[in-house]
Design a protein around this motif. Structure first.
Motif, PDB file in Angstrom:
ATOM      1  N   VAL A   1       0.808   5.628  -7.835  1.00 13.30           N
ATOM      2  CA  VAL A   1      -0.354   6.297  -8.440  1.00 13.30           C
ATOM      3  C   VAL A   1      -0.105   7.790  -8.693  1.00 13.30           C
ATOM      4  CG1 VAL A   1      -2.024   4.627  -7.570  1.00 13.30           C
ATOM      5  CG2 VAL A   1      -1.467   6.657  -6.188  1.00 13.30           C
ATOM      6  N   LYS A   2       0.965   8.320  -8.129  1.00 15.95           N
ATOM      7  CA  LYS A   2       1.338   9.694  -8.445  1.00 15.95           C
ATOM      8  C   LYS A   2       1.921   9.769  -9.866  1.00 15.95           C
ATOM      9  CE  LYS A   2       2.227  11.040  -3.641  1.00 15.95           C
ATOM     10  NZ  LYS A   2       3.269  11.372  -2.639  1.00 15.95           N
TER      11      LYS A   2
ATOM     12  N   TRP B   1      -3.667   3.318 -12.463  1.00 19.83           N
ATOM     13  CA  TRP B   1      -3.341   2.024 -11.866  1.00 19.83           C
ATOM     14  C   TRP B   1      -4.248   1.796 -10.653  1.00 19.83           C
ATOM     15  CZ3 TRP B   1       2.525   0.431 -11.777  1.00 19.83           C
ATOM     16  CH2 TRP B   1       3.014   0.434 -13.088  1.00 19.83           C
ATOM     17  N   LYS B   2      -4.839   0.612 -10.584  1.00 15.78           N
ATOM     18  CA  LYS B   2      -5.775   0.268  -9.506  1.00 15.78           C
ATOM     19  C   LYS B   2      -5.402  -1.091  -8.899  1.00 15.78           C
ATOM     20  CE  LYS B   2      -8.378   3.806 -10.851  1.00 15.78           C
ATOM     21  NZ  LYS B   2      -9.674   3.640 -11.500  1.00 15.78           N
ATOM     22  N   ILE B   3      -5.825  -1.293  -7.647  1.00 17.82           N
ATOM     23  CA  ILE B   3      -5.699  -2.603  -6.993  1.00 17.82           C
ATOM     24  C   ILE B   3      -7.094  -3.125  -6.686  1.00 17.82           C
ATOM     25  CG2 ILE B   3      -5.123  -3.760  -4.809  1.00 17.82           C
ATOM     26  CD1 ILE B   3      -2.521  -2.277  -4.707  1.00 17.82           C
TER      27      ILE B   3
ATOM     28  N   ARG C   1      -9.316   6.002  -4.081  1.00 15.38           N
ATOM     29  CA  ARG C   1      -9.779   5.961  -5.473  1.00 15.38           C
ATOM     30  C   ARG C   1      -9.071   4.885  -6.299  1.00 15.38           C
ATOM     31  NH1 ARG C   1     -10.311  12.317  -7.384  1.00 15.38           N
ATOM     32  NH2 ARG C   1     -11.945  12.920  -5.895  1.00 15.38           N
ATOM     33  N   ASN C   2      -7.923   4.438  -5.791  1.00 15.28           N
ATOM     34  CA  ASN C   2      -7.128   3.477  -6.548  1.00 15.28           C
ATOM     35  C   ASN C   2      -7.140   2.070  -5.948  1.00 15.28           C
ATOM     36  OD1 ASN C   2      -5.749   6.329  -6.882  1.00 15.28           O
ATOM     37  ND2 ASN C   2      -5.293   5.143  -8.731  1.00 15.28           N
ATOM     38  N   ILE C   3      -7.973   1.871  -4.918  1.00 12.90           N
ATOM     39  CA  ILE C   3      -8.076   0.554  -4.275  1.00 12.90           C
ATOM     40  C   ILE C   3      -9.543   0.158  -4.171  1.00 12.90           C
ATOM     41  CG2 ILE C   3      -7.483  -0.858  -2.269  1.00 12.90           C
ATOM     42  CD1 ILE C   3      -4.962   0.287  -3.253  1.00 12.90           C
ATOM     43  N   VAL C   4      -9.867  -1.027  -4.645  1.00 11.53           N
ATOM     44  CA  VAL C   4     -11.205  -1.594  -4.467  1.00 11.53           C
ATOM     45  C   VAL C   4     -11.070  -2.832  -3.589  1.00 11.53           C
ATOM     46  CG1 VAL C   4     -13.182  -2.696  -5.597  1.00 11.53           C
ATOM     47  CG2 VAL C   4     -12.064  -0.735  -6.674  1.00 11.53           C
ATOM     48  N   THR C   5     -11.726  -2.823  -2.419  1.00 12.44           N
ATOM     49  CA  THR C   5     -11.695  -3.985  -1.520  1.00 12.44           C
ATOM     50  C   THR C   5     -13.093  -4.598  -1.468  1.00 12.44           C
ATOM     51  OG1 THR C   5     -12.161  -2.629   0.430  1.00 12.44           O
ATOM     52  CG2 THR C   5      -9.853  -2.983  -0.112  1.00 12.44           C
ATOM     53  N   ILE C   6     -13.171  -5.932  -1.541  1.00 14.39           N
ATOM     54  CA  ILE C   6     -14.493  -6.573  -1.561  1.00 14.39           C
ATOM     55  C   ILE C   6     -14.662  -7.663  -0.506  1.00 14.39           C
ATOM     56  CG2 ILE C   6     -14.999  -6.030  -3.957  1.00 14.39           C
ATOM     57  CD1 ILE C   6     -14.087  -8.786  -4.718  1.00 14.39           C
ATOM     58  N   GLY C   7     -13.732  -7.747   0.444  1.00 13.47           N
ATOM     59  CA  GLY C   7     -13.917  -8.702   1.533  1.00 13.47           C
ATOM     60  C   GLY C   7     -13.627 -10.143   1.135  1.00 13.47           C
ATOM     61  N   TRP C   8     -13.853 -11.027   2.091  1.00 13.78           N
ATOM     62  CA  TRP C   8     -13.543 -12.444   1.919  1.00 13.78           C
ATOM     63  C   TRP C   8     -14.551 -13.107   0.987  1.00 13.78           C
ATOM     64  CZ3 TRP C   8      -9.476 -15.387   3.024  1.00 13.78           C
ATOM     65  CH2 TRP C   8      -9.625 -16.773   2.956  1.00 13.78           C
TER      66      TRP C   8
ATOM     67  N   LEU D   1       0.821  -1.213   0.000  1.00 10.85           N
ATOM     68  CA  LEU D   1       0.000   0.000   0.000  1.00 10.85           C
ATOM     69  C   LEU D   1       0.854   1.262   0.000  1.00 10.85           C
ATOM     70  CD1 LEU D   1      -2.872  -0.953   2.480  1.00 10.85           C
ATOM     71  CD2 LEU D   1      -2.944  -0.935  -0.015  1.00 10.85           C
ATOM     72  N   GLU D   2       1.937   1.251   0.777  1.00  8.97           N
ATOM     73  CA  GLU D   2       2.832   2.413   0.810  1.00  8.97           C
ATOM     74  C   GLU D   2       3.488   2.630  -0.552  1.00  8.97           C
ATOM     75  OE1 GLU D   2       5.318   1.285   4.036  1.00  8.97           O
ATOM     76  OE2 GLU D   2       3.809   1.763   5.565  1.00  8.97           O
ATOM     77  N   TRP D   3       3.867   1.548  -1.212  1.00  4.61           N
ATOM     78  CA  TRP D   3       4.448   1.650  -2.549  1.00  4.61           C
ATOM     79  C   TRP D   3       3.401   2.118  -3.564  1.00  4.61           C
ATOM     80  CZ3 TRP D   3       7.555  -3.617  -2.794  1.00  4.61           C
ATOM     81  CH2 TRP D   3       8.690  -3.502  -1.981  1.00  4.61           C
ATOM     82  N   TRP D   4       2.159   1.644  -3.378  1.00  6.82           N
ATOM     83  CA  TRP D   4       1.099   2.012  -4.320  1.00  6.82           C
ATOM     84  C   TRP D   4       0.824   3.517  -4.267  1.00  6.82           C
ATOM     85  CZ3 TRP D   4       0.256  -1.424  -7.844  1.00  6.82           C
ATOM     86  CH2 TRP D   4      -0.787  -1.232  -8.759  1.00  6.82           C
TER      87      TRP D   4
END
Length: 410
Positions: free
Chosen positions: A248-249, A254-256, A279-286, A241-244
Motif C-alpha cells: 500500500v506504500k 489497494w484494499k483487502i 484504511r486498507n483493510i475491511v474486516t466483516i467477521g464470520w 498483512l505484512e506484505w500488504w
C-alpha cells in the motif's frame, strides 16, 4: 409408513458405513456442496450413519434421506472460538461412551473425518476397518507457530501415521501430494485411496455485487482483493498483512476485504493496527450464509487463498480456493504442490511462489494491470474446478474405496 419400513429393511441388508465427525452432516455441505450427490450414490450400496454433535442450525431433510444421524449429548456453536475448543475437550472426554455406542451400531466401516490427535487410533480398538479422510493436520495447526513446535508436531504426526499403518487403516487422499506426505512418514501407499473432493456446486457462482461493493465503501478506482475463512497463522494471514503494508506504500488504492473469523481475531486485528493499514483493510467477521458470502466474494476484483509453506500444508487444497474459482474471479493462490495439481499458472489461475513477497507483488500487479486477461483466466478457472471437483466423479471414487475396504476384511 410402509414405505419407511421398506427402506429400513433395505438398509438393514446393506453394509453399514459410519462417519465420525464433530459437526452435523449439514456443516459438510458448506465446503463440499457436492457431498449430497456422493451420499445419494453411496446410499444405494451402503447404510450411512453420521455420528456427531448437534447444532442449532436447521436440518437438511434432503440430505437426511440418504443418511441416518446419531448425535452426542453436546451442542456446538461453530461461530464461537471458545465453544469450539471447549466442546473439543468434552468430545475427547465423551469418546469412551462414543466407542460403546459405535460398537452397538455394528458398522462394517468407520470413517474418521477429522485428523484430531490419536482419535483414529482410538477407533481402531473396535477392530473394524477404519478409513481416515486426510485434511488439516491439527497437531501442526496447534503447535506449528514456530520452528520448535513444527518439529514436535512432525514427530508426533509421524509416530501416529506409522501406528495407523500397523493397525491396517486405509487413508483417503485428495491429491498426490497428500499421498507422498504420509508415505514419507511410513504409511503404505497401497492403502491410500484417491478421492477428489466434491467441492463443485452449491451457491458459489458469478453474480452482480455492485451494491455490496458500495456498502463496504469501495470505489471503482479501488483494487480490492478478497480473503475468507477461519483466521489462523497456518494460513499465512500474518504474512499477507505484512506484505500488504509494503504494497500500500506503492499502491494506495489497494484494499483487502476479509470475511471470516471464529478464532484468531485478536492477533489479526492487532497486527492490522500495528502495521497501520486500517484504511486498507475491511474486516466483516464470520458469515455463515453462503448466499451472502458468495455476493461478498463477487464484490471484489481478485480473490486470494493462502497457506504457509510447511510440510503439513503441501497437500492442502483450501476450500476457500475452490469457492474463489467458482465465482469466476481471478484467483491468486500459494503455489504449493496440492494446488499446483489443479491450477496451471496464468492459464486458469494465478500462483505465487511460497514465502516470496516479490512473486506475490508481481502476480497482483499483473492482475491489476491486465484486467481483461485476468478475467478471462478467472473464467477458465471456473471451468477447471467444475471438471476437477465433480461430485459424480468423487462419488464413484468413494464407492470404489468403500467396496475395496469391505473386500479387505475377507
Amino acid at each position: 409408513d410402509l414405505k419407511d419400513k421398506k427402506v429400513e429393511m433395505q438398509n438393514k441388508q446393506k453394509p453399514k458405513f459410519l462417519i465420525l465427525h464433530r459437526y452435523p452432516p449439514e456443516f459438510e455441505l458448506i465446503p463440499f456442496p457436492g457431498l449430497m450427490e456422493v451420499y445419494r450414490q453411496l446410499s444405494k450400496e451402503f447404510s450411512i450413519v453420521h455420528f456427531s454433535m448437534t447444532w442449532k442450525d436447521p436440518k437438511n431433510e434432503e440430505l437426511r434421506k440418504y443418511i441416518k444421524v446419531k448425535t452426542m449429548p453436546l451442542e456446538i456453536n461453530i461461530k464461537s472460538t471458545f465453544d469450539k475448543w471447549a466442546k473439543l475437550f468434552l468430545y475427547y472426554l465423551y469418546l469412551p461412551i462414543a466407542l460403546l455406542r459405535i460398537r452397538k451400531e455394528k458398522p462394517d466401516i468407520i470413517m474418521c473425518k477429522e485428523l484430531f490427535p490419536f482419535l483414529p487410533s482410538f477407533m481402531g480398538l473396535l477392530k473394524i476397518p477404519v478409513i481416515i479422510d486426510l485434511g488439516d493436520w491439527w497437531l501442526s495447526i496447534i503447535f506449528g507457530i514456530n520452528k520448535t513446535g513444527r518439529k514436535a508436531a512432525d514427530l508426533m504426526e509421524s509416530f501416529e501415521i506409522r501406528h495407523w499403518n500397523k493397525q491396517g487403516f486405509f487413508l483417503m487422499s485428495h491429491n498426490n501430494s497428500e499421498k507422498e506426505f504420509v508415505a514419507k512418514r511410513g504409511f503404505s501407499k497401497e492403502r491410500v485411496a484417491r478421492v477428489n473432493l466434491p467441492m463443485y456446486g452449491g451457491v458459489y457462482s458469478p453474480c452482480n455485487a455492485k451494491l455490496e461493493r458500495k456498502k463496504f465503501g469501495f470505489t471503482d478506482k479501488d483494487f480490492v482483493v478478497g480473503l475468507h475463512g477461519i483466521i489462523h497463522r497456518s494460513k499465512g494471514y500474518d504474512q499477507v498483512l505484512e506484505w500488504w503494508a509494503k504494497l500500500v506504500k506503492i499502491h494506495q488504492n489497494w484494499k483487502i476485504l476479509f470475511v471470516g473469523g471464529t478464532m484468531g481475531e485478536g492477533w489479526f486485528k492487532k497486527l492490522i493496527s500495528d502495521l497501520k493499514i486500517e484504511r486498507n483493510i475491511v474486516t466483516i467477521g464470520w458469515v455463515s450464509d453462503q448466499i451472502v458470502l458468495n455476493r461478498y466474494l463477487n464484490s471484489v476484483d481478485c480473490l486470494l487463498a493462502t497457506r504457509r509453506n510447511t510440510p503439513d500444508t503441501q497437500g492442502n487444497t483450501p476450500s476457500a480456493f475452490t469457492h474463489n474459482l467458482m465465482t469466476g474471479k481471478p484467483t491468486l493462490t500459494t503455489g504449493l504442490p496440492g494446488v499446483v495439481e489443479v491450477i496451471q499458472h496464468r492459464k486458469n489461475g494465478f500462483l505465487f511462489k511460497p514465502d516470496s513477497f516479490e512473486s506475490f507483488k508481481s502476480e497482483l500487479e499483473y492482475i491489476y494491470n491486465n484486467r481483461k486477461k485476468a478475467i478471462a483466466i478467472g473464467k477458465k478457472g471456473m471451468q477447471r474446478v467444475k471438471e476437477y471437483y465433480n461430485a459424480n466423479v468423487a462419488a464413484k471414487q468413494f464407492i470404489k474405496t468403500a467396496r475395496r475396504m469391505l473386500n479387505s476384511r475377507d
